[in-house]
Design an enzyme around this catalytic site. Structure first.
Site, PDB file in Angstrom:
ATOM      1  N   GLU A 252       0.878  -1.178   0.000  1.00 56.67           N
ATOM      2  CA  GLU A 252       0.000   0.000   0.000  1.00 56.67           C
ATOM      3  C   GLU A 252       0.907   1.216   0.000  1.00 56.67           C
ATOM      4  OE1 GLU A 252      -3.194   0.008  -0.265  1.00 56.67           O
ATOM      5  OE2 GLU A 252      -3.662  -2.098   0.068  1.00 56.67           O
ATOM      6  N   CYS A 286      -2.414   9.084   2.858  1.00 56.28           N
ATOM      7  CA  CYS A 286      -2.104   8.584   1.514  1.00 56.28           C
ATOM      8  C   CYS A 286      -3.186   8.977   0.529  1.00 56.28           C
ATOM      9  CB  CYS A 286      -1.918   7.069   1.559  1.00 56.28           C
ATOM     10  SG  CYS A 286      -3.272   6.210   2.374  1.00 56.28           S
TER      11      CYS A 286
HETATM   12  P1  NDP Z   1       8.518   4.833   4.290  1.00 55.92           P
HETATM   13  O1  NDP Z   1       8.448   4.066   3.020  1.00 55.92           O
HETATM   14  O2  NDP Z   1       9.637   5.760   4.485  1.00 55.92           O
HETATM   15  O3  NDP Z   1       8.546   3.835   5.532  1.00 55.92           O
HETATM   16  C1  NDP Z   1       7.542   2.856   5.743  1.00 55.92           C
HETATM   17  C2  NDP Z   1       8.076   1.791   6.687  1.00 55.92           C
HETATM   18  O4  NDP Z   1       9.105   1.042   6.037  1.00 55.92           O
HETATM   19  C3  NDP Z   1       8.699   2.353   7.949  1.00 55.92           C
HETATM   20  O5  NDP Z   1       8.376   1.521   9.037  1.00 55.92           O
HETATM   21  C4  NDP Z   1      10.174   2.292   7.620  1.00 55.92           C
HETATM   22  O6  NDP Z   1      10.970   2.267   8.766  1.00 55.92           O
HETATM   23  C5  NDP Z   1      10.255   0.978   6.871  1.00 55.92           C
HETATM   24  N1  NDP Z   1      11.430   0.784   6.029  1.00 55.92           N
HETATM   25  C6  NDP Z   1      12.327   1.702   5.581  1.00 55.92           C
HETATM   26  N2  NDP Z   1      13.250   1.106   4.794  1.00 55.92           N
HETATM   27  C7  NDP Z   1      12.950  -0.208   4.741  1.00 55.92           C
HETATM   28  C8  NDP Z   1      13.513  -1.349   4.066  1.00 55.92           C
HETATM   29  N3  NDP Z   1      14.591  -1.255   3.297  1.00 55.92           N
HETATM   30  N4  NDP Z   1      12.928  -2.544   4.244  1.00 55.92           N
HETATM   31  C9  NDP Z   1      11.813  -2.676   4.999  1.00 55.92           C
HETATM   32  N5  NDP Z   1      11.229  -1.632   5.659  1.00 55.92           N
HETATM   33  C10 NDP Z   1      11.782  -0.423   5.529  1.00 55.92           C
HETATM   34  O7  NDP Z   1       7.106   5.569   4.417  1.00 55.92           O
HETATM   35  P2  NDP Z   1       6.659   6.644   5.498  1.00 55.92           P
HETATM   36  O8  NDP Z   1       6.769   6.047   6.866  1.00 55.92           O
HETATM   37  O9  NDP Z   1       7.367   7.919   5.216  1.00 55.92           O
HETATM   38  O10 NDP Z   1       5.107   6.791   5.191  1.00 55.92           O
HETATM   39  C11 NDP Z   1       4.578   7.727   4.307  1.00 55.92           C
HETATM   40  C12 NDP Z   1       4.218   7.040   2.994  1.00 55.92           C
HETATM   41  O11 NDP Z   1       3.278   6.011   3.237  1.00 55.92           O
HETATM   42  C13 NDP Z   1       3.530   7.982   2.011  1.00 55.92           C
HETATM   43  O12 NDP Z   1       4.057   7.777   0.728  1.00 55.92           O
HETATM   44  C14 NDP Z   1       2.081   7.548   2.053  1.00 55.92           C
HETATM   45  O13 NDP Z   1       1.361   7.826   0.884  1.00 55.92           O
HETATM   46  C15 NDP Z   1       2.235   6.073   2.287  1.00 55.92           C
HETATM   47  N6  NDP Z   1       1.000   5.512   2.848  1.00 55.92           N
HETATM   48  C16 NDP Z   1       0.239   4.707   2.061  1.00 55.92           C
HETATM   49  C17 NDP Z   1      -0.965   4.221   2.534  1.00 55.92           C
HETATM   50  C18 NDP Z   1      -1.812   3.329   1.693  1.00 55.92           C
HETATM   51  O14 NDP Z   1      -2.729   2.726   2.238  1.00 55.92           O
HETATM   52  N7  NDP Z   1      -1.586   3.222   0.389  1.00 55.92           N
HETATM   53  C19 NDP Z   1      -1.457   4.562   3.866  1.00 55.92           C
HETATM   54  C20 NDP Z   1      -0.561   5.402   4.614  1.00 55.92           C
HETATM   55  C21 NDP Z   1       0.617   5.863   4.102  1.00 55.92           C
HETATM   56  P3  NDP Z   1      11.468   3.662   9.405  1.00 55.92           P
HETATM   57  O15 NDP Z   1      10.311   4.595   9.469  1.00 55.92           O
HETATM   58  O16 NDP Z   1      11.903   3.235  10.740  1.00 55.92           O
HETATM   59  O17 NDP Z   1      12.536   4.148   8.467  1.00 55.92           O
END
Ligand code: NDP
Length: 517
Positions: A252, A286
């Site tokens: 997502e 999102c």
């Molecule tokens: P990120 O992609 O930066 O991070 C998401 C999660 O992935 C965090 O827990 C992060 O950890 C973790 N992560 C980072 N690098 C890795 C890796 N290499 N492998 C596995 N996990 C990893 O997203 P954001 O937290 O900034 O969230 C915002 C984004 O989420 C926006 O683009 C938004 O549109 C999207 N979103 C989509 C939704 C949907 O339903 N389609 C709903 C809500 C949000 P850490 O934070 O600790 O770096």
């Protein structure tokens, strides 16, 4: 299930002292550190995975009834502890009371009850009738069986709805789950895990792996399926890692949701919806409205209405119910992204009709902003801003609005406003997005019976609906032949000319009666 304390390697005087360092959790509305959590290593994740796998069979053996009971208790627990949960969410996200209450508590309350009721229905054995004549008389079953250990990785914008929310159907299906919340907002997940334990979830069935991106990457190495919510950039990495292990991934991802306002729209309603759904949660959703296309005849009136409404919004540190409309920017780098999108637009000729700058104060805030004279050369119209900004663009007609709406790598949600609902629906169907609302926005997310997911680079797979729980299962086809069956089937050895010709004639009779027109 492990408590927060049990997952921390060492506890000294009640303060976690992890071996490899800790992560400070900040209140974005004040800039103060409110807690620290362990930054879990790959080894710790591996140990959690072993514990999760060991705990899973007992949980699966609870059956639908036993698991539903735990979910219903959790529903009640969320309502009984709503104040504590809201306070935790507000403290780590800096969002308003209303954004926490409506979009997180409201979601979770509904979700626990929904999956308790519909999980068993979506996952019960499907008895299949087949057109395949060779299996006539046999019992045919499509069976859903839990995959085992599910990894859920979540973002920071909705710690309860988006991070924890996906654990509910995964658990209901009979899996163990390890949740890796965003490093920015881990506290809500830890609190919910504590609540689930109080509600009778067995030890280690749900564990929280606090940590950064590396912890998330380590998790993918151990689970049977990964449910990821976050940015498209990280989503690609997750998909690659999952492909390497040949495990399913449900993604997502980000969005750049368009809103189309047709000249026959109820402009007051459209303006209210544009204002609310672009600024709600400070635009960090999102499926926020991220760009608006308005037909020329009503453009001026719409812009004037929206600008007036946006200028009235109060931004700042949320204190409690009714204190401000727009809260903090949760993730520090996000503020730079928002500023850069506004600056880029202004440099290229856009006008700012409301806001436009970082708001003063100890925390991280951005003024609710309206931009006009925008076009698709500007980042604010093509890249995900994820902030309280609303660029509005004038279009000649609905066709241009549809073309521009589809001129995006994203395809998460969309909305169309028109008093002619048939026309509105026809236009909604032309937009390449996972969801499209007519005379509404975002509301599809709250309908748990409907699939929610992204088209194009906004994701793969869906949450909610039957697919939202079946994805946590493998399917097993079961074919049972009754005991009074023939000793062998007609097509078996030895091959004989007569029976072969008979079968060929039979296939022709069955499947050869159509036309080739
Ligand atoms: P990120 O992609 O930066 O991070 C998401 C999660 O992935 C965090 O827990 C992060 O950890 C973790 N992560 C980072 N690098 C890795 C890796 N290499 N492998 C596995 N996990 C990893 O997203 P954001 O937290 O900034 O969230 C915002 C984004 O989420 C926006 O683009 C938004 O549109 C999207 N979103 C989509 C939704 C949907 O339903 N389609 C709903 C809500 C949000 P850490 O934070 O600790 O770096």
């Amino acid at each position: 299930m492990a408590t927060v304390e049990q997952q921390v390697p060492e506890i000294q005087n009640g303060v976690p002292a992890p071996a490899t360092g800790e992560i400070p959790v900040e209140n974005p509305a004040t800039g103060q550190t409110i807690a620290t959590v362990p930054d879990m290593t790959a080894e710790q994740v591996a140990e959690m995975a072993a514990r999760g796998r060991a705990a899973q069979p007992e949980w699966e053996a609870y059956g639908f009834e036993g698991r539903s009971r735990v979910m219903r208790r959790a529903q009640k627990w969320v309502m009984d502890n709503a104040e504590r949960i809201v306070t935790t969410i507000m403290s780590e996200t800096g969002k308003t009371f209303e954004d926490a209450e409506l979009a997180e508590i409201g979601y979770a309350g509904n979700a626990f009850g929904f999956w308790a009721k519909y999980g068993p229905r979506y996952l019960e054995d499907e008895h299949i009738k087949s057109s395949q004549v060779l299996v006539k008389g046999k019992k045919l079953i499509n069976r859903f069986r839990p995959l085992g250990l599910i990894g859920v990785i979540g973002p920071w914008n909705y710690p309860l709805t988006n991070s924890f929310g996906d654990c509910i159907p995964a658990l209901m299906a009979g899996n163990s789950v390890i949740l890796k919340p965003s490093e920015v907002t881990p506290l809500t997940s830890m609190l919910l895990a504590e609540g689930m334990r109080e509600c009778g979830l067995p030890e280690n069935v749900l564990q929280i792996a606090t940590g950064r991106g590396q912890t998330g990457a380590a998790l993918i190495e151990h689970v049977d399926m990964i449910m990821f919510t976050g940015s498209t950039k990280t989503g690609r990495k997750v998909a690659e890692a999952a492909a390497g292990r040949l495990i399913p991934a449900s993604l997502e991802l980000g969005g750049k949701d368009p809103m189309i306002v047709l000249s026959d729209a109820d402009l007051e309603r459209a303006a209210n919806f544009a204002t609310y759904y672009s600024m709600q949660n400070a635009g960090q959703t999102c499926i926020s409205i991220e760009r608006v296309y308005v037909e020329e005849p009503v453009y001026d009136e719409f812009v004037s209405k929206v600008s007036e409404k946006v200028r009235e919004l109060r931004v700042g540190k949320p204190e409690g119910p009714g204190s401000v409309e727009v809260g903090a920017i949760t993730f520090p780098p996000q503020l730079e992204t928002i500023k850069s999108h506004v600056d880029d637009a202004v440099q290229k000729g856009a006008r700012v009709l409301a806001g436009g700058s970082q708001a003063p104060g100890a925390g991280r805030f951005f003024e609710p902003t309206v931009l006009v004279d925008v076009d698709h050369t500007m980042k604010c119209m093509t890249e995900e801003t994820f902030g309280p900004t609303l660029p509005i663009m004038k279009v000649r007609d609905a066709d241009e609005a549809v073309r521009l709406s589809n001129d995006s790598n994203y395809g998460l949600g969309a909305s169309v406003f028109s008093r002619n609902t048939e026309r509105g629906e026809a236009i909604a169907r032309r937009i390449h997005a996972g969801a499209a609302n007519v005379n509404d926005a975002m509301i599809n997310y709250t309908v748990l019976e409907l699939p929610m997911g992204g088209a194009k680079e906004s994701g793969l797979g869906t949450r909610h609906g039957a697919g939202g729980i079946r994805k946590y299962c493998s399917q097993q086809a079961i074919v049972v032949t009754p005991k009074l069956a023939m000793k062998k089937e007609i097509f078996m050895y030895p091959y004989k000319s007569r029976t072969s010709k008979l079968l060929a004639g039979f296939f022709k009779f069955m499947y050869g009666r159509g036309k080739r027109d």
